[in-house]
Write a protein that holds these residues in place. Structure first.
Motif, PDB file in Angstrom:
ATOM      1  N   VAL A  11       0.838  -1.193   0.000  1.00 20.31           N
ATOM      2  CA  VAL A  11       0.000   0.000   0.000  1.00 20.31           C
ATOM      3  C   VAL A  11       0.873   1.242   0.000  1.00 20.31           C
ATOM      4  N   GLU A  12       1.900   1.250   0.851  1.00 18.50           N
ATOM      5  CA  GLU A  12       2.779   2.417   0.960  1.00 18.50           C
ATOM      6  C   GLU A  12       3.516   2.675  -0.356  1.00 18.50           C
ATOM      7  N   ALA A  13       3.973   1.599  -1.016  1.00 19.05           N
ATOM      8  CA  ALA A  13       4.704   1.769  -2.268  1.00 19.05           C
ATOM      9  C   ALA A  13       3.799   2.333  -3.356  1.00 19.05           C
ATOM     10  N   HIS A  14       2.559   1.855  -3.425  1.00 18.53           N
ATOM     11  CA  HIS A  14       1.658   2.370  -4.456  1.00 18.53           C
ATOM     12  C   HIS A  14       1.249   3.808  -4.154  1.00 18.53           C
ATOM     13  N   ARG A  15       1.057   4.130  -2.883  1.00 17.77           N
ATOM     14  CA  ARG A  15       0.732   5.510  -2.533  1.00 17.77           C
ATOM     15  C   ARG A  15       1.879   6.443  -2.936  1.00 17.77           C
ATOM     16  N   GLY A 277      -0.503   1.094 -25.503  1.00 18.68           N
ATOM     17  CA  GLY A 277       0.306   2.085 -26.189  1.00 18.68           C
ATOM     18  C   GLY A 277       0.575   3.329 -25.375  1.00 18.68           C
ATOM     19  N   GLN A 278      -0.053   3.425 -24.207  1.00 16.49           N
ATOM     20  CA  GLN A 278       0.165   4.555 -23.302  1.00 16.49           C
ATOM     21  C   GLN A 278       1.140   4.155 -22.195  1.00 16.49           C
ATOM     22  N   ASP A 279       1.683   5.148 -21.522  1.00 16.21           N
ATOM     23  CA  ASP A 279       2.641   4.893 -20.438  1.00 16.21           C
ATOM     24  C   ASP A 279       1.877   4.588 -19.155  1.00 16.21           C
ATOM     25  N   VAL A 280       1.305   3.397 -19.082  1.00 16.35           N
ATOM     26  CA  VAL A 280       0.468   2.978 -17.952  1.00 16.35           C
ATOM     27  C   VAL A 280       0.927   1.611 -17.478  1.00 16.35           C
ATOM     28  N   GLU A 281       0.937   1.454 -16.175  1.00 16.64           N
ATOM     29  CA  GLU A 281       1.324   0.181 -15.560  1.00 16.64           C
ATOM     30  C   GLU A 281       0.140  -0.346 -14.753  1.00 16.64           C
ATOM     31  N   PHE A 282      -0.084  -1.640 -14.827  1.00 16.35           N
ATOM     32  CA  PHE A 282      -1.126  -2.286 -14.041  1.00 16.35           C
ATOM     33  C   PHE A 282      -0.469  -3.190 -13.015  1.00 16.35           C
ATOM     34  N   VAL A 283      -0.804  -2.967 -11.756  1.00 12.90           N
ATOM     35  CA  VAL A 283      -0.132  -3.668 -10.661  1.00 12.90           C
ATOM     36  C   VAL A 283      -1.164  -4.281  -9.730  1.00 12.90           C
ATOM     37  N   GLY A 284      -0.698  -5.217  -8.950  1.00 13.49           N
ATOM     38  CA  GLY A 284      -1.502  -5.766  -7.865  1.00 13.49           C
ATOM     39  C   GLY A 284      -0.983  -5.203  -6.547  1.00 13.49           C
ATOM     40  N   PHE A 317      -9.821   5.246  -3.583  1.00 12.27           N
ATOM     41  CA  PHE A 317      -9.788   6.703  -3.463  1.00 12.27           C
ATOM     42  C   PHE A 317      -9.295   7.124  -2.087  1.00 12.27           C
ATOM     43  N   GLU A 318      -9.803   6.488  -1.030  1.00  5.82           N
ATOM     44  CA  GLU A 318      -9.444   6.862   0.335  1.00  5.82           C
ATOM     45  C   GLU A 318      -8.011   6.493   0.684  1.00  5.82           C
ATOM     46  N   MET A 319      -7.508   5.425   0.118  1.00 10.86           N
ATOM     47  CA  MET A 319      -6.167   4.963   0.459  1.00 10.86           C
ATOM     48  C   MET A 319      -5.075   5.634  -0.362  1.00 10.86           C
ATOM     49  N   PHE A 320      -5.398   6.036  -1.582  1.00 11.48           N
ATOM     50  CA  PHE A 320      -4.353   6.543  -2.468  1.00 11.48           C
ATOM     51  C   PHE A 320      -4.567   7.996  -2.893  1.00 11.48           C
ATOM     52  N   LEU A 321      -5.677   8.287  -3.537  1.00 19.48           N
ATOM     53  CA  LEU A 321      -5.836   9.624  -4.112  1.00 19.48           C
ATOM     54  C   LEU A 321      -6.085  10.684  -3.043  1.00 19.48           C
ATOM     55  N   ARG A 322      -7.005  10.445  -2.133  1.00 18.44           N
ATOM     56  CA  ARG A 322      -7.336  11.477  -1.147  1.00 18.44           C
ATOM     57  C   ARG A 322      -6.148  11.873  -0.276  1.00 18.44           C
ATOM     58  N   PRO A 323      -5.429  10.925   0.331  1.00 21.57           N
ATOM     59  CA  PRO A 323      -4.291  11.342   1.174  1.00 21.57           C
ATOM     60  C   PRO A 323      -3.166  12.011   0.394  1.00 21.57           C
ATOM     61  N   VAL A 324      -2.925  11.590  -0.846  1.00 22.39           N
ATOM     62  CA  VAL A 324      -1.866  12.215  -1.637  1.00 22.39           C
ATOM     63  C   VAL A 324      -2.238  13.648  -1.992  1.00 22.39           C
ATOM     64  N   LEU A 325      -3.487  13.894  -2.340  1.00 23.05           N
ATOM     65  CA  LEU A 325      -3.929  15.260  -2.619  1.00 23.05           C
ATOM     66  C   LEU A 325      -3.728  16.146  -1.395  1.00 23.05           C
TER      67      LEU A 325
END
Length: 407
Positions: A11-15, A277-284, A317-325
């Protein structure tokens, strides 16, 4: 070409990855000056230094009598009453042997160094202004019931740091310092895209195999509450070329793209296909719910791909986007984190950070709402907290202490 990472990241690495993706948006051209009330809920973009002392002058903390402490002996002294000092007045010097009625917040007269509350005076009321009067007051040390100039904050001292969330208290401080504007970060514009042929807009007929779209409402309301500007594209079909066209049409006008659904490892994952074709990574991510995540850019615009199950996308959203914003832009405010005792035992996958929904109760316990499933929207609606079970923990007994984020 998008990349699929077979590793499970923490979780920390993805955040941290999300932080790195969005950090370039924190640029000087995104800062604007707003009137204080318009800045409510924004993040402060620059340090604020106090331009004046607060309070700007020594003032009375009580309704009472301003005195020269040296004039009053132990056991009390009778003093002649002079003109009263209302709040907002500039008083004259207090002469020896006199006492001036003074109101709470009024400026201390030159020469006075103490205030005796009206309740300690004999008589314990203010005389009629203009009529000769005396009052007997007890001894009071210098500084008694006086708010000194700069006792709250002194001119030149830091008042608020960049990144501070501007709530009523913070705006009140800026106003007390005489400021009328605040430098804040502009509102981020987000394109929100829900995907899936099986998803139907609420209010329309529900055919066989179809479900109503709750993700868009869940996420848009969360984003609006977090101070974001949201554009909803409507529900995108499972045709990758149509989704790519939607993204390409909206990308120039937004700062961030958020999609829901289509990021797992199945054969018909439309987001994966549309972003080829875009610079996107999909991770678990080692998290339950919300493990599958997409991150990268689409035509240079940051994009986050959240899972399609309702609880999964909200937890993402709560774990990644909201705290980073909050960390980058000072808004939204951090979720209050408390420690609570479990009202019942729970189990968790040892290799994942589990996020459960719950109700924090007045006695300091937290009750689980529903199971661990990512489809349990009714349990989410009953909840007021997210319960965190760290990676590496498989079982927690009733009464165990856990971290809880208040919603």
């Amino acid at each position: 070409m998008h990349r699929t990472d077979t590793r499970s990241v923490s979780v920390e690495a993805h955040r941290e990855s999300v932080r790195g993706l969005l950090a370039p948006l924190r640029t000087p051209d995104r800062i604007e000056l707003l009137p204080l009330l318009a800045a409510l809920g924004r993040g402060l973009a620059a340090d604020v230094v106090a331009p004046v002392d607060l309070p700007p002058f020594a003032n009375s903390q009580m309704d009472g009598f301003a005195i020269r402490s040296a004039d009053v002996a132990d056991g009390g002294t009778e003093l002649r009453v002079v003109a009263p000092i209302p709040a907002g007045a500039a008083p004259e010097r207090l002469l020896p042997g006199t006492a001036a009625p003074i109101m709470t917040g009024a400026m201390m007269p030159p020469g006075a160094d103490a205030v005796v509350p009206i309740e300690q005076a004999v008589p314990d009321y203010f005389p009629v202004p203009g009529e000769p009067a005396t009052v007997t007051l007890p001894a009071a040390p210098a500084g008694n019931f006086i708010r000194g100039a700069g006792s709250d904050i002194r001119a030149g001292e830091p008042a608020l740091a960049a990144g501070t969330f501007l709530g009523p208290g913070q705006l009140g401080l800026l106003a007390a310092l005489g400021l009328t504007e605040a430098a804040v970060y502009r509102t981020l514009r987000v394109l929100l895209v829900t995907t899936g042929d099986e998803v139907v807009e609420p209010g329309r007929p529900l055919g066989p195999g179809k479900i109503y779209d709750s993700n868009a409402t869940l996420l848009e309301s969360s984003m609006l509450q977090a101070g974001l500007g949201v554009t909803r594209s409507g529900i995108s079909t499972d045709r990758p070329e149509e989704l790519a066209a939607v993204l390409r049409r909206h990308a120039p006008g937004v700062d961030l793209i958020v999609t829901t659904g289509g990021v797992s490892k199945g054969a018909y994952e439309v987001v994966r296909q549309a972003l080829d074709g875009q610079d996107v990574e999909f991770v678990g991510v080692a998290m339950q719910p919300g493990g599958p995540q997409g991150i990268g850019t689409f035509d240079g615009v940051p994009v986050l791909g959240f899972p399609g199950n309702p609880v999964s996308c909200l937890v993402s959203f709560e774990m990644f986007l909201r705290p980073v914003l909050g960390e980058l832009f000072g808004s939204p405010a951090r979720r209050p984190a408390v420690r609570a005792r479990l009202a019942e035992a729970l189990t968790s996958p040892r290799g994942k950070h589990q996020v459960r929904r719950g109700t924090f109760q007045p006695d300091g316990t937290v009750r689980l709402e529903g199971g661990a499933g990512s489809h349990l929207v009714s349990a989410l609606a009953r909840s007021n907290a997210l319960i965190h079970v760290p990676e590496g923990t498989a079982d927690l007994p009733r009464g165990a202490e856990v971290e809880v984020w208040m919603l």
